[in-house]
Scaffold this active site. Structure first.
Site, PDB file in Angstrom:
ATOM      1  N   ASP A 126       5.287   8.945  -3.829  1.00 28.65           N
ATOM      2  CA  ASP A 126       4.240   9.972  -3.856  1.00 28.65           C
ATOM      3  C   ASP A 126       3.768  10.277  -2.440  1.00 28.65           C
ATOM      4  OD1 ASP A 126       2.025  11.370  -5.705  1.00 28.65           O
ATOM      5  OD2 ASP A 126       1.057  10.548  -3.915  1.00 28.65           O
ATOM      6  N   TYR A 171      -0.384  14.390   4.348  1.00 30.87           N
ATOM      7  CA  TYR A 171      -0.235  13.000   4.817  1.00 30.87           C
ATOM      8  C   TYR A 171       0.557  12.942   6.124  1.00 30.87           C
ATOM      9  CZ  TYR A 171      -1.450  11.703  -0.056  1.00 30.87           C
ATOM     10  OH  TYR A 171      -2.052  11.574  -1.283  1.00 30.87           O
TER      11      TYR A 171
HETATM   12  P1  NAD Z   1      -4.770   1.854  -3.589  1.00 30.12           P
HETATM   13  O1  NAD Z   1      -5.717   1.720  -4.716  1.00 30.12           O
HETATM   14  O2  NAD Z   1      -3.320   1.947  -3.863  1.00 30.12           O
HETATM   15  O3  NAD Z   1      -5.091   0.678  -2.569  1.00 30.12           O
HETATM   16  C1  NAD Z   1      -4.328   0.477  -1.435  1.00 30.12           C
HETATM   17  C2  NAD Z   1      -4.916  -0.670  -0.623  1.00 30.12           C
HETATM   18  O4  NAD Z   1      -5.093  -1.813  -1.445  1.00 30.12           O
HETATM   19  C3  NAD Z   1      -3.976  -1.108   0.491  1.00 30.12           C
HETATM   20  O5  NAD Z   1      -4.210  -0.362   1.646  1.00 30.12           O
HETATM   21  C4  NAD Z   1      -4.325  -2.578   0.651  1.00 30.12           C
HETATM   22  O6  NAD Z   1      -5.447  -2.689   1.472  1.00 30.12           O
HETATM   23  C5  NAD Z   1      -4.717  -2.990  -0.760  1.00 30.12           C
HETATM   24  N1  NAD Z   1      -3.602  -3.620  -1.507  1.00 30.12           N
HETATM   25  C6  NAD Z   1      -2.445  -3.043  -1.939  1.00 30.12           C
HETATM   26  N2  NAD Z   1      -1.708  -3.919  -2.623  1.00 30.12           N
HETATM   27  C7  NAD Z   1      -2.386  -5.084  -2.628  1.00 30.12           C
HETATM   28  C8  NAD Z   1      -2.133  -6.348  -3.184  1.00 30.12           C
HETATM   29  N3  NAD Z   1      -1.023  -6.603  -3.884  1.00 30.12           N
HETATM   30  N4  NAD Z   1      -3.063  -7.319  -2.997  1.00 30.12           N
HETATM   31  C9  NAD Z   1      -4.191  -7.080  -2.301  1.00 30.12           C
HETATM   32  N5  NAD Z   1      -4.490  -5.901  -1.765  1.00 30.12           N
HETATM   33  C10 NAD Z   1      -3.599  -4.897  -1.924  1.00 30.12           C
HETATM   34  O7  NAD Z   1      -5.299   3.125  -2.766  1.00 30.12           O
HETATM   35  P2  NAD Z   1      -4.763   4.468  -2.125  1.00 30.12           P
HETATM   36  O8  NAD Z   1      -3.805   4.262  -1.029  1.00 30.12           O
HETATM   37  O9  NAD Z   1      -5.990   5.247  -1.840  1.00 30.12           O
HETATM   38  O10 NAD Z   1      -4.027   5.210  -3.323  1.00 30.12           O
HETATM   39  C11 NAD Z   1      -2.666   5.056  -3.618  1.00 30.12           C
HETATM   40  C12 NAD Z   1      -1.919   6.355  -3.481  1.00 30.12           C
HETATM   41  O11 NAD Z   1      -2.519   7.372  -4.254  1.00 30.12           O
HETATM   42  C13 NAD Z   1      -1.937   6.941  -2.061  1.00 30.12           C
HETATM   43  O12 NAD Z   1      -1.078   6.279  -1.175  1.00 30.12           O
HETATM   44  C14 NAD Z   1      -1.529   8.356  -2.339  1.00 30.12           C
HETATM   45  O13 NAD Z   1      -0.131   8.450  -2.536  1.00 30.12           O
HETATM   46  C15 NAD Z   1      -2.287   8.632  -3.634  1.00 30.12           C
HETATM   47  N6  NAD Z   1      -3.591   9.304  -3.402  1.00 30.12           N
HETATM   48  C16 NAD Z   1      -3.722  10.583  -3.824  1.00 30.12           C
HETATM   49  C17 NAD Z   1      -4.919  11.244  -3.650  1.00 30.12           C
HETATM   50  C18 NAD Z   1      -5.047  12.644  -4.124  1.00 30.12           C
HETATM   51  O14 NAD Z   1      -6.010  13.321  -3.761  1.00 30.12           O
HETATM   52  N7  NAD Z   1      -4.136  13.133  -4.933  1.00 30.12           N
HETATM   53  C19 NAD Z   1      -6.005  10.629  -3.012  1.00 30.12           C
HETATM   54  C20 NAD Z   1      -5.849   9.306  -2.591  1.00 30.12           C
HETATM   55  C21 NAD Z   1      -4.643   8.658  -2.812  1.00 30.12           C
END
Ligand code: NAD
Length: 277
Positions: free
Chosen positions: A47, A52
């Site tokens: 995704d 980005y």
């Molecule tokens: P997420 O909920 O996936 O959290 C990511 C964070 O959680 C990481 O940076 C790390 O700090 C922690 N993490 C990840 N795996 C872990 C583990 N196994 N143990 C402990 N900590 C862990 O948050 P996100 O990045 O905001 O969202 C995921 C994806 O959603 C984004 O990369 C993007 O592709 C999408 N997204 C879309 C929108 C939109 O407006 N459509 C907005 C935000 C995010």
């Protein structure tokens, strides 16, 4: 249980792997490495988004992987400044990714102030009808936005990608999606790792199942029927987050996760988010 479960979209024959790899905030150079790690770990769904700034890195990792294109599911998103130039923006994303189609193209935000999302959706419908994209959907659409599309457009979005995690479970939107054949895709599925993963209830469930708090949360998403796209740039976590297909939460476990709801967002409210950056 399948190693990587897939869900049917409301588009003939198109399936989406229920777990994907999100790359928000991963810089272009690092994205190539992170996506390579994710593909090696078994993810087949990536995704990204125009905003980005890492479509090129994602594309390089895909090209280098040697995985047949049809075995991959790639999503990118139309940025807010491009609602009036959808076809050009789509072609630019394809060129940057180095692909000749994406599996899913989403309107990233409704950006209601400029009031062009219905027009943008009609252009997505055109790209879809021309067979240039496998499926089209939206992101951050509210109930009002979806109802307006239902009145004014022809096709129902295949997916709405929204902020969704145990602190903000989006019950009302999920019910609307289910009633209308729209899949729910959870962004920030781990609550951005802040606070949520330290909840004592998740430690208890983790101990019970021999899994980490992140794996428990991802399992909750899968059992609710959500598509989830966790992000990590850490190889061990990338692998951990995809290792969620060998256990089941029971009703009591699901209820314990349901009880974590706070009803507050971590990200912006789509009804007022009009950023044109
Ligand atoms: P997420 O909920 O996936 O959290 C990511 C964070 O959680 C990481 O940076 C790390 O700090 C922690 N993490 C990840 N795996 C872990 C583990 N196994 N143990 C402990 N900590 C862990 O948050 P996100 O990045 O905001 O969202 C995921 C994806 O959603 C984004 O990369 C993007 O592709 C999408 N997204 C879309 C929108 C939109 O407006 N459509 C907005 C935000 C995010």
């Amino acid at each position: 249980m399948d190693r990587m479960n897939s869900l049917m979209l409301n588009t003939d024959g198109v399936q989406i792997p229920q777990l994907g790899f999100g790359v928000w905030q991963i810089p272009d150079q690092e994205a190539e490495h992170a996506v390579t790690t994710a593909l090696e770990a078994g993810y087949r769904h990536i995704d990204t988004a125009r905003i980005y700034g890492n479509e090129a890195g994602v594309g390089r990792a895909i090209a280098a992987s040697g995985i047949p294109r049809k075995k991959l599911f790639v999503t990118t998103k139309l940025w807010n400044t491009d609602h009036g130039r959808v076809e050009q923006a789509y072609d630019e994303s394809l060129a940057t990714l180095g692909l000749d189609y994406v599996d899913l193209y989403l309107i990233h935000w409704p950006a209601p102030k400029q009031d062009r999302y219905v027009q943008a959706w009609r252009s997505l419908e055109k790209i879809y009808r021309e067979g240039r994209v496998k499926a089209i959907g939206v992101s951050n659409f509210t109930l009002d936005n979806l109802e307006r599309l239902d009145r004014e457009a022809e096709l129902t979005p295949s997916i709405n990608q929204i902020e969704l995690h145990p602190y903000f479970p989006q019950k009302q939107l999920r019910a609307y999606h289910t009633a209308n054949g729209i899949l729910t895709e959870a962004w920030s599925p781990l609550g951005q790792g802040r606070g949520l993963l330290e909840e004592p209830a998740l430690t208890v469930l983790g101990d019970k199942h021999g899994k980490s708090p992140a794996q428990i949360v991802l399992r909750w998403h899968l059992q609710l029927g959500n598509v989830a796209i966790p992000k990590s740039a850490t190889p061990s976590r990338i692998r951990e987050n995809v290792d969620v297909f060998d256990f089941l939460l029971d009703d009591e476990d699901m209820a314990a996760l349901g009880a974590l709801s706070k009803g507050t967002r971590l990200g912006p409210d789509p009804a007022t988010f009009n950023w044109m950056g």
